[in-house]
Design a protein around this motif. Structure first.
Motif, PDB file in Angstrom:
ATOM      1  N   PRO A   1      13.704 -33.866  43.215  1.00 21.05           N
ATOM      2  CA  PRO A   1      12.969 -34.500  42.119  1.00 21.05           C
ATOM      3  C   PRO A   1      12.124 -35.670  42.613  1.00 21.05           C
ATOM      4  O   PRO A   1      12.315 -36.157  43.744  1.00 21.05           O
ATOM      5  N   ASP A   2      11.199 -36.129  41.784  1.00 19.21           N
ATOM      6  CA  ASP A   2      10.308 -37.233  42.169  1.00 19.21           C
ATOM      7  C   ASP A   2      11.093 -38.491  42.525  1.00 19.21           C
ATOM      8  O   ASP A   2      10.747 -39.210  43.454  1.00 19.21           O
ATOM      9  N   ASP A   3      12.158 -38.755  41.755  1.00 20.36           N
ATOM     10  CA  ASP A   3      13.029 -39.888  42.067  1.00 20.36           C
ATOM     11  C   ASP A   3      14.093 -39.395  43.035  1.00 20.36           C
ATOM     12  O   ASP A   3      15.004 -38.662  42.651  1.00 20.36           O
ATOM     13  N   SER A   4      14.004 -39.792  44.288  1.00 25.31           N
ATOM     14  CA  SER A   4      14.892 -39.259  45.327  1.00 25.31           C
ATOM     15  C   SER A   4      16.338 -39.708  45.174  1.00 25.31           C
ATOM     16  O   SER A   4      17.223 -39.208  45.873  1.00 25.31           O
ATOM     17  N   ASP A   5      16.602 -40.664  44.263  1.00 30.97           N
ATOM     18  CA  ASP A   5      17.983 -41.110  44.036  1.00 30.97           C
ATOM     19  C   ASP A   5      18.683 -40.293  42.960  1.00 30.97           C
ATOM     20  O   ASP A   5      19.873 -40.497  42.696  1.00 30.97           O
ATOM     21  N   GLU A   6      17.960 -39.391  42.317  1.00 33.17           N
ATOM     22  CA  GLU A   6      18.568 -38.551  41.284  1.00 33.17           C
ATOM     23  C   GLU A   6      19.611 -37.630  41.901  1.00 33.17           C
ATOM     24  O   GLU A   6      19.556 -37.301  43.083  1.00 33.17           O
ATOM     25  N   ILE A   7      20.581 -37.211  41.075  1.00 37.06           N
ATOM     26  CA  ILE A   7      21.645 -36.339  41.579  1.00 37.06           C
ATOM     27  C   ILE A   7      21.461 -34.907  41.056  1.00 37.06           C
ATOM     28  O   ILE A   7      22.410 -34.262  40.627  1.00 37.06           O
ATOM     29  N   HIS A   8      20.242 -34.447  41.085  1.00 34.17           N
ATOM     30  CA  HIS A   8      19.986 -33.061  40.700  1.00 34.17           C
ATOM     31  C   HIS A   8      18.816 -32.505  41.500  1.00 34.17           C
ATOM     32  O   HIS A   8      17.964 -33.250  41.982  1.00 34.17           O
ATOM     33  N   PHE A   9      18.810 -31.191  41.647  1.00 34.48           N
ATOM     34  CA  PHE A   9      17.648 -30.472  42.159  1.00 34.48           C
ATOM     35  C   PHE A   9      16.861 -29.933  40.974  1.00 34.48           C
ATOM     36  O   PHE A   9      17.435 -29.600  39.929  1.00 34.48           O
ATOM     37  N   ASP A  10      15.559 -29.823  41.136  1.00 37.85           N
ATOM     38  CA  ASP A  10      14.732 -29.074  40.186  1.00 37.85           C
ATOM     39  C   ASP A  10      14.801 -27.599  40.573  1.00 37.85           C
ATOM     40  O   ASP A  10      14.686 -27.254  41.751  1.00 37.85           O
ATOM     41  N   ILE A  11      15.013 -26.740  39.583  1.00 35.99           N
ATOM     42  CA  ILE A  11      15.026 -25.299  39.845  1.00 35.99           C
ATOM     43  C   ILE A  11      13.584 -24.806  39.730  1.00 35.99           C
ATOM     44  O   ILE A  11      13.050 -24.648  38.633  1.00 35.99           O
ATOM     45  N   CYS A  12      12.941 -24.600  40.875  1.00 40.20           N
ATOM     46  CA  CYS A  12      11.506 -24.334  40.912  1.00 40.20           C
ATOM     47  C   CYS A  12      11.136 -22.965  40.334  1.00 40.20           C
ATOM     48  O   CYS A  12      10.051 -22.806  39.763  1.00 40.20           O
ATOM     49  N   ASN A  13      11.987 -21.974  40.480  1.00 41.82           N
ATOM     50  CA  ASN A  13      11.652 -20.613  40.046  1.00 41.82           C
ATOM     51  C   ASN A  13      12.486 -20.174  38.846  1.00 41.82           C
ATOM     52  O   ASN A  13      12.900 -19.019  38.752  1.00 41.82           O
ATOM     53  N   TYR A  14      12.727 -21.110  37.916  1.00 43.06           N
ATOM     54  CA  TYR A  14      13.596 -20.797  36.772  1.00 43.06           C
ATOM     55  C   TYR A  14      13.036 -19.672  35.910  1.00 43.06           C
ATOM     56  O   TYR A  14      13.798 -18.866  35.352  1.00 43.06           O
ATOM     57  N   ASN A  15      11.731 -19.566  35.797  1.00 46.79           N
ATOM     58  CA  ASN A  15      11.151 -18.490  34.988  1.00 46.79           C
ATOM     59  C   ASN A  15      11.469 -17.118  35.589  1.00 46.79           C
ATOM     60  O   ASN A  15      11.789 -16.170  34.859  1.00 46.79           O
ATOM     61  N   GLU A  16      11.393 -17.017  36.910  1.00 51.68           N
ATOM     62  CA  GLU A  16      11.716 -15.754  37.575  1.00 51.68           C
ATOM     63  C   GLU A  16      13.188 -15.402  37.384  1.00 51.68           C
ATOM     64  O   GLU A  16      13.542 -14.229  37.184  1.00 51.68           O
ATOM     65  N   ILE A  17      14.057 -16.419  37.430  1.00 53.09           N
ATOM     66  CA  ILE A  17      15.494 -16.180  37.267  1.00 53.09           C
ATOM     67  C   ILE A  17      15.795 -15.692  35.855  1.00 53.09           C
ATOM     68  O   ILE A  17      16.557 -14.739  35.658  1.00 53.09           O
ATOM     69  N   ILE A  18      15.193 -16.336  34.860  1.00 51.37           N
ATOM     70  CA  ILE A  18      15.409 -15.928  33.463  1.00 51.37           C
ATOM     71  C   ILE A  18      14.971 -14.485  33.252  1.00 51.37           C
ATOM     72  O   ILE A  18      15.653 -13.697  32.595  1.00 51.37           O
ATOM     73  N   GLU A  19      13.836 -14.125  33.836  1.00 50.48           N
ATOM     74  CA  GLU A  19      13.346 -12.751  33.707  1.00 50.48           C
ATOM     75  C   GLU A  19      14.266 -11.764  34.428  1.00 50.48           C
ATOM     76  O   GLU A  19      14.566 -10.679  33.919  1.00 50.48           O
ATOM     77  N   ALA A  20      14.749 -12.157  35.613  1.00 53.16           N
ATOM     78  CA  ALA A  20      15.603 -11.270  36.407  1.00 53.16           C
ATOM     79  C   ALA A  20      16.941 -11.014  35.715  1.00 53.16           C
ATOM     80  O   ALA A  20      17.554  -9.961  35.918  1.00 53.16           O
ATOM     81  N   LYS A  21      17.402 -11.965  34.907  1.00 57.83           N
ATOM     82  CA  LYS A  21      18.679 -11.800  34.207  1.00 57.83           C
ATOM     83  C   LYS A  21      18.658 -10.624  33.231  1.00 57.83           C
ATOM     84  O   LYS A  21      19.705 -10.123  32.836  1.00 57.83           O
ATOM     85  N   GLU A  22      17.473 -10.210  32.842  1.00 54.18           N
ATOM     86  CA  GLU A  22      17.354  -9.124  31.875  1.00 54.18           C
ATOM     87  C   GLU A  22      17.366  -7.750  32.537  1.00 54.18           C
ATOM     88  O   GLU A  22      17.350  -6.727  31.852  1.00 54.18           O
ATOM     89  N   HIS A  23      17.394  -7.727  33.868  1.00 55.57           N
ATOM     90  CA  HIS A  23      17.315  -6.453  34.571  1.00 55.57           C
ATOM     91  C   HIS A  23      18.546  -6.227  35.448  1.00 55.57           C
ATOM     92  O   HIS A  23      19.244  -7.166  35.819  1.00 55.57           O
ATOM     93  N   GLY A  24      18.822  -4.995  35.758  1.00 52.24           N
ATOM     94  CA  GLY A  24      19.815  -4.501  36.705  1.00 52.24           C
ATOM     95  C   GLY A  24      20.795  -5.458  37.345  1.00 52.24           C
ATOM     96  O   GLY A  24      21.473  -6.232  36.688  1.00 52.24           O
ATOM     97  N   TYR A  25      20.850  -5.402  38.659  1.00 50.19           N
ATOM     98  CA  TYR A  25      21.854  -6.126  39.418  1.00 50.19           C
ATOM     99  C   TYR A  25      21.394  -7.560  39.684  1.00 50.19           C
ATOM    100  O   TYR A  25      20.389  -7.785  40.355  1.00 50.19           O
ATOM    101  N   ASN A  26      22.129  -8.519  39.173  1.00 50.95           N
ATOM    102  CA  ASN A  26      21.810  -9.921  39.413  1.00 50.95           C
ATOM    103  C   ASN A  26      23.086 -10.758  39.362  1.00 50.95           C
ATOM    104  O   ASN A  26      24.161 -10.279  38.969  1.00 50.95           O
ATOM    105  N   LEU A  27      22.983 -12.027  39.755  1.00 48.88           N
ATOM    106  CA  LEU A  27      24.154 -12.892  39.883  1.00 48.88           C
ATOM    107  C   LEU A  27      24.882 -13.108  38.567  1.00 48.88           C
ATOM    108  O   LEU A  27      26.092 -13.352  38.564  1.00 48.88           O
ATOM    109  N   SER A  28      24.159 -13.034  37.449  1.00 50.50           N
ATOM    110  CA  SER A  28      24.805 -13.268  36.155  1.00 50.50           C
ATOM    111  C   SER A  28      25.790 -12.155  35.807  1.00 50.50           C
ATOM    112  O   SER A  28      26.621 -12.313  34.910  1.00 50.50           O
ATOM    113  N   ARG A  29      25.720 -11.024  36.503  1.00 50.45           N
ATOM    114  CA  ARG A  29      26.636  -9.915  36.250  1.00 50.45           C
ATOM    115  C   ARG A  29      27.863  -9.949  37.168  1.00 50.45           C
ATOM    116  O   ARG A  29      28.718  -9.075  37.099  1.00 50.45           O
ATOM    117  N   MET A  30      27.909 -10.973  38.024  1.00 55.92           N
ATOM    118  CA  MET A  30      29.046 -11.097  38.939  1.00 55.92           C
ATOM    119  C   MET A  30      29.994 -12.184  38.448  1.00 55.92           C
ATOM    120  O   MET A  30      29.571 -13.192  37.871  1.00 55.92           O
TER     121      MET A  30
END
Length: 215
Positions: free
Chosen positions: A104-133
């Motif tokens: 994140p812009d503030d390097s002292d933050e305790i989180h990562f930004d999920i850069c490809n969240y849109n791709e992950i949300i779309e992938a959850k709707e299809h076949g084999y993915n981590l949400s099914r494990m």
């Protein structure tokens, strides 16, 4: 999808793993000297699963990864690389599940930004993915004996990431087994003359550490 399994794992720019690839099997054992990346590899897997689970928030808290505290993102990325994004790719039945995490812009933050969240949300709707494990992580650190155990947000029959709910789970399954009678221990797990779940757990513990008693 009972046949779902994890295949190739690629970890880039995470701690000591600048560019690491491996093929996962049904059983995987990590060996090696201290500070060679064993724990970091496990942390990368857990971070990937948690990021996938939390993608709608567009961020992943690095101090709450299945009971682990990874610290601030700036200390997690590989030190000697100009690239500051972490990339973790997990193949599920040959389908790639990619997670890209940015500082994140503030390097002292305790989180990562999920850069490809849109791709992950779309992938959850299809076949084999981590949400099914299903993933369960039991850490190396354990809760010691307590006179009172505090139970918070207990997943049914989960001992927790540090074993904090073990006593509760043993008691609940014994009670369910006695009152309901619906719970049956598989024959290949029966090791005690007593059918009770906790008695069989005690006997299995005795195989590893003789003269162990559950109280």
């Amino acid at each position: 999808m009972s046949d779902i399994r994890l295949g190739k794992v690629i970890v880039r720019n995470f701690k000591c793993h600048k560019n690491f690839e491996t093929e996962m099997k049904e059983l995987n054992i990590l060996t090696g000297s201290n500070a060679t990346g064993k724990s970091s590899f496990v942390q990368a897997l857990l971070l990937a699963f948690k990021s996938w689970e939390s993608c709608e928030k567009k961020q992943i808290n690095t101090n709450s990864i299945y009971g682990m505290n990874l610290g601030i993102p700036l200390n997690i990325v590989s030190e000697d690389l100009d690239e500051k994004n972490i990339n973790i790719t997990l193949s599920v039945n040959g389908i790639k599940n990619e997670i890209e995490l940015g500082i994140p812009d503030d390097s002292d933050e305790i989180h990562f930004d999920i850069c490809n969240y849109n791709e992950i949300i779309e992938a959850k709707e299809h076949g084999y993915n981590l949400s099914r494990m299903s993933l369960f992580f039991l850490g190396a650190e354990r809760k010691g004996p307590r006179l009172v155990s505090f139970i918070n947000e207990v997943t049914p029959y989960s001992v927790g990431n540090t074993g904090e709910n073990t006593g509760y789970v043993l008691g609940e399954i014994d009670k369910f087994q006695k009152i309901n009678g619906a719970f049956q221990l598989p024959d290949d797990l029966k090791i005690s003359e007593i059918d009770r779940f906790s008695a069989n757990c005690e006997e299995w513990l005795n195989v590893i550490i003789p003269d162990t008693k559950i109280n």
